[in-house]
Design a protein around this motif. Structure first.
Motif, PDB file in Angstrom:
ATOM      1  N   LEU A   6       0.822  -1.206   0.000  1.00 44.99           N
ATOM      2  CA  LEU A   6       0.000   0.000   0.000  1.00 44.99           C
ATOM      3  C   LEU A   6       0.861   1.264   0.000  1.00 44.99           C
ATOM      4  CD1 LEU A   6      -2.886  -1.009   2.418  1.00 44.99           C
ATOM      5  CD2 LEU A   6      -3.002  -0.675  -0.061  1.00 44.99           C
ATOM      6  N   ALA A   7       2.004   1.206   0.659  1.00 47.04           N
ATOM      7  CA  ALA A   7       2.916   2.346   0.648  1.00 47.04           C
ATOM      8  C   ALA A   7       3.482   2.569  -0.761  1.00 47.04           C
ATOM      9  CB  ALA A   7       4.029   2.126   1.654  1.00 47.04           C
ATOM     10  N   TRP A   8       3.830   1.489  -1.441  1.00 46.61           N
ATOM     11  CA  TRP A   8       4.297   1.621  -2.825  1.00 46.61           C
ATOM     12  C   TRP A   8       3.182   2.164  -3.718  1.00 46.61           C
ATOM     13  CZ3 TRP A   8       8.838   1.637  -5.120  1.00 46.61           C
ATOM     14  CH2 TRP A   8       9.925   1.096  -4.453  1.00 46.61           C
ATOM     15  N   VAL A  33       5.476  21.008  -9.700  1.00 46.73           N
ATOM     16  CA  VAL A  33       6.921  21.012  -9.943  1.00 46.73           C
ATOM     17  C   VAL A  33       7.240  21.790 -11.220  1.00 46.73           C
ATOM     18  CG1 VAL A  33       8.882  19.529 -10.535  1.00 46.73           C
ATOM     19  CG2 VAL A  33       7.369  18.902  -8.661  1.00 46.73           C
ATOM     20  N   ASN A  34       6.445  21.592 -12.249  1.00 45.43           N
ATOM     21  CA  ASN A  34       6.678  22.307 -13.505  1.00 45.43           C
ATOM     22  C   ASN A  34       6.526  23.818 -13.348  1.00 45.43           C
ATOM     23  OD1 ASN A  34       7.299  20.043 -14.998  1.00 45.43           O
ATOM     24  ND2 ASN A  34       5.178  19.693 -15.613  1.00 45.43           N
ATOM     25  N   TYR A  35       5.561  24.247 -12.549  1.00 49.81           N
ATOM     26  CA  TYR A  35       5.326  25.680 -12.340  1.00 49.81           C
ATOM     27  C   TYR A  35       6.110  26.228 -11.150  1.00 49.81           C
ATOM     28  CZ  TYR A  35       1.483  25.141 -15.616  1.00 49.81           C
ATOM     29  OH  TYR A  35       0.730  24.871 -16.728  1.00 49.81           O
ATOM     30  N   ARG A  36       6.928  25.391 -10.526  1.00 48.24           N
ATOM     31  CA  ARG A  36       7.769  25.770  -9.381  1.00 48.24           C
ATOM     32  C   ARG A  36       6.945  26.335  -8.228  1.00 48.24           C
ATOM     33  NH1 ARG A  36      10.845  26.605 -13.910  1.00 48.24           N
ATOM     34  NH2 ARG A  36      12.952  25.762 -13.838  1.00 48.24           N
ATOM     35  N   ASP A  37       5.844  25.667  -7.943  1.00 46.02           N
ATOM     36  CA  ASP A  37       4.964  26.059  -6.844  1.00 46.02           C
ATOM     37  C   ASP A  37       5.354  25.241  -5.609  1.00 46.02           C
ATOM     38  OD1 ASP A  37       2.987  27.090  -5.297  1.00 46.02           O
ATOM     39  OD2 ASP A  37       1.319  26.329  -6.512  1.00 46.02           O
ATOM     40  N   VAL A  38       6.232  25.814  -4.803  1.00 46.25           N
ATOM     41  CA  VAL A  38       6.845  25.087  -3.697  1.00 46.25           C
ATOM     42  C   VAL A  38       5.815  24.670  -2.657  1.00 46.25           C
ATOM     43  CG1 VAL A  38       8.555  25.242  -1.854  1.00 46.25           C
ATOM     44  CG2 VAL A  38       9.030  26.256  -4.071  1.00 46.25           C
ATOM     45  N   GLN A  39       4.856  25.516  -2.364  1.00 51.12           N
ATOM     46  CA  GLN A  39       3.878  25.193  -1.319  1.00 51.12           C
ATOM     47  C   GLN A  39       3.033  23.991  -1.699  1.00 51.12           C
ATOM     48  OE1 GLN A  39       4.245  28.361  -2.516  1.00 51.12           O
ATOM     49  NE2 GLN A  39       5.210  29.350  -0.758  1.00 51.12           N
ATOM     50  N   VAL A  40       2.632  23.893  -2.949  1.00 50.46           N
ATOM     51  CA  VAL A  40       1.824  22.747  -3.385  1.00 50.46           C
ATOM     52  C   VAL A  40       2.667  21.474  -3.382  1.00 50.46           C
ATOM     53  CG1 VAL A  40       0.476  21.786  -5.288  1.00 50.46           C
ATOM     54  CG2 VAL A  40       0.277  24.201  -4.719  1.00 50.46           C
ATOM     55  N   VAL A  41       3.923  21.566  -3.803  1.00 53.93           N
ATOM     56  CA  VAL A  41       4.809  20.405  -3.773  1.00 53.93           C
ATOM     57  C   VAL A  41       4.970  19.909  -2.339  1.00 53.93           C
ATOM     58  CG1 VAL A  41       7.175  19.604  -4.181  1.00 53.93           C
ATOM     59  CG2 VAL A  41       6.039  21.029  -5.872  1.00 53.93           C
ATOM     60  N   GLN A  42       5.167  20.820  -1.398  1.00 52.38           N
ATOM     61  CA  GLN A  42       5.309  20.436   0.000  1.00 52.38           C
ATOM     62  C   GLN A  42       4.028  19.814   0.540  1.00 52.38           C
ATOM     63  OE1 GLN A  42       6.497  24.092   1.854  1.00 52.38           O
ATOM     64  NE2 GLN A  42       8.684  23.637   1.616  1.00 52.38           N
ATOM     65  N   ALA A  43       2.887  20.384   0.202  1.00 53.14           N
ATOM     66  CA  ALA A  43       1.617  19.874   0.713  1.00 53.14           C
ATOM     67  C   ALA A  43       1.314  18.477   0.177  1.00 53.14           C
ATOM     68  CB  ALA A  43       0.490  20.835   0.351  1.00 53.14           C
ATOM     69  N   VAL A  44       1.497  18.263  -1.108  1.00 45.30           N
ATOM     70  CA  VAL A  44       1.209  16.949  -1.694  1.00 45.30           C
ATOM     71  C   VAL A  44       2.209  15.912  -1.183  1.00 45.30           C
ATOM     72  CG1 VAL A  44       1.077  15.656  -3.855  1.00 45.30           C
ATOM     73  CG2 VAL A  44       0.072  17.924  -3.711  1.00 45.30           C
ATOM     74  N   SER A  45       3.466  16.289  -1.066  1.00 45.91           N
ATOM     75  CA  SER A  45       4.469  15.359  -0.524  1.00 45.91           C
ATOM     76  C   SER A  45       4.154  14.995   0.912  1.00 45.91           C
ATOM     77  CB  SER A  45       5.860  15.983  -0.613  1.00 45.91           C
ATOM     78  OG  SER A  45       6.191  16.248  -1.940  1.00 45.91           O
ATOM     79  N   LEU A  46       3.724  15.977   1.699  1.00 52.35           N
ATOM     80  CA  LEU A  46       3.351  15.710   3.086  1.00 52.35           C
ATOM     81  C   LEU A  46       2.133  14.794   3.162  1.00 52.35           C
ATOM     82  CD1 LEU A  46       3.983  16.431   6.047  1.00 52.35           C
ATOM     83  CD2 LEU A  46       2.351  18.282   5.823  1.00 52.35           C
ATOM     84  N   LEU A  47       1.191  14.973   2.263  1.00 55.14           N
ATOM     85  CA  LEU A  47       0.006  14.121   2.240  1.00 55.14           C
ATOM     86  C   LEU A  47       0.369  12.675   1.890  1.00 55.14           C
ATOM     87  CD1 LEU A  47      -3.054  14.155   2.574  1.00 55.14           C
ATOM     88  CD2 LEU A  47      -3.227  14.607   0.137  1.00 55.14           C
ATOM     89  N   ALA A  49       3.291  11.296   2.363  1.00 57.15           N
ATOM     90  CA  ALA A  49       4.045  10.772   3.504  1.00 57.15           C
ATOM     91  C   ALA A  49       3.109  10.409   4.658  1.00 57.15           C
ATOM     92  CB  ALA A  49       5.073  11.801   3.961  1.00 57.15           C
ATOM     93  N   ALA A  50       2.065  11.197   4.860  1.00 54.56           N
ATOM     94  CA  ALA A  50       1.108  10.902   5.930  1.00 54.56           C
ATOM     95  C   ALA A  50       0.365   9.597   5.645  1.00 54.56           C
ATOM     96  CB  ALA A  50       0.126  12.054   6.089  1.00 54.56           C
ATOM     97  N   VAL A  51       0.010   9.354   4.405  1.00 53.52           N
ATOM     98  CA  VAL A  51      -0.636   8.091   4.035  1.00 53.52           C
ATOM     99  C   VAL A  51       0.305   6.929   4.327  1.00 53.52           C
ATOM    100  CG1 VAL A  51      -1.456   6.715   2.076  1.00 53.52           C
ATOM    101  CG2 VAL A  51      -2.203   9.078   2.347  1.00 53.52           C
ATOM    102  N   TYR A  52       1.579   7.099   4.006  1.00 57.82           N
ATOM    103  CA  TYR A  52       2.583   6.067   4.260  1.00 57.82           C
ATOM    104  C   TYR A  52       2.684   5.759   5.755  1.00 57.82           C
ATOM    105  CZ  TYR A  52       7.084   3.680   3.995  1.00 57.82           C
ATOM    106  OH  TYR A  52       8.082   2.763   4.102  1.00 57.82           O
ATOM    107  N   VAL A  53       2.714   6.792   6.584  1.00 63.52           N
ATOM    108  CA  VAL A  53       2.834   6.608   8.031  1.00 63.52           C
ATOM    109  C   VAL A  53       1.580   5.937   8.594  1.00 63.52           C
ATOM    110  CG1 VAL A  53       2.967   7.850  10.221  1.00 63.52           C
ATOM    111  CG2 VAL A  53       4.494   8.454   8.360  1.00 63.52           C
TER     112      VAL A  53
END
Length: 73
Positions: A6-8, A33-47, A49-53
């Motif tokens: 499920l993590a994969w 990532v293409n539009y260099r929107d750092v806040q959205v990249v951080q939010a989606v990555s955090l989401l 990672a939270a699913v993984y945890v």
């Protein structure tokens, strides 16, 4: 083993959505990532990672409930 799969799946969502052009978190992450929107990249990555945890935590709880030797009194 199920938790690892499920993590994969949570991590592979980016590739599947990009290849098949499904709208979702994977496409949002790639567009950010293409539009260099750092806040959205951080939010989606955090989401993701939270699913993984959470999946790993649930797997640990299920293994504790299934194996009586692991329970402490």
């Amino acid at each position: 083993m199920v938790a690892i799969q499920l993590a994969w799946l949570a991590g592979g969502i980016v590739v599947v959505e990009y290849l098949f052009r499904y709208p979702g978190l994977g496409v949002a992450l790639i567009d950010a990532v293409n539009y260099r929107d750092v806040q959205v990249v951080q939010a989606v990555s955090l989401l993701i990672a939270a699913v993984y945890v959470v999946v790993n935590l649930l797997a640990d709880l299920v293994s504790l409930a299934a194996n009586p030797k692991l329970r402490s009194n």
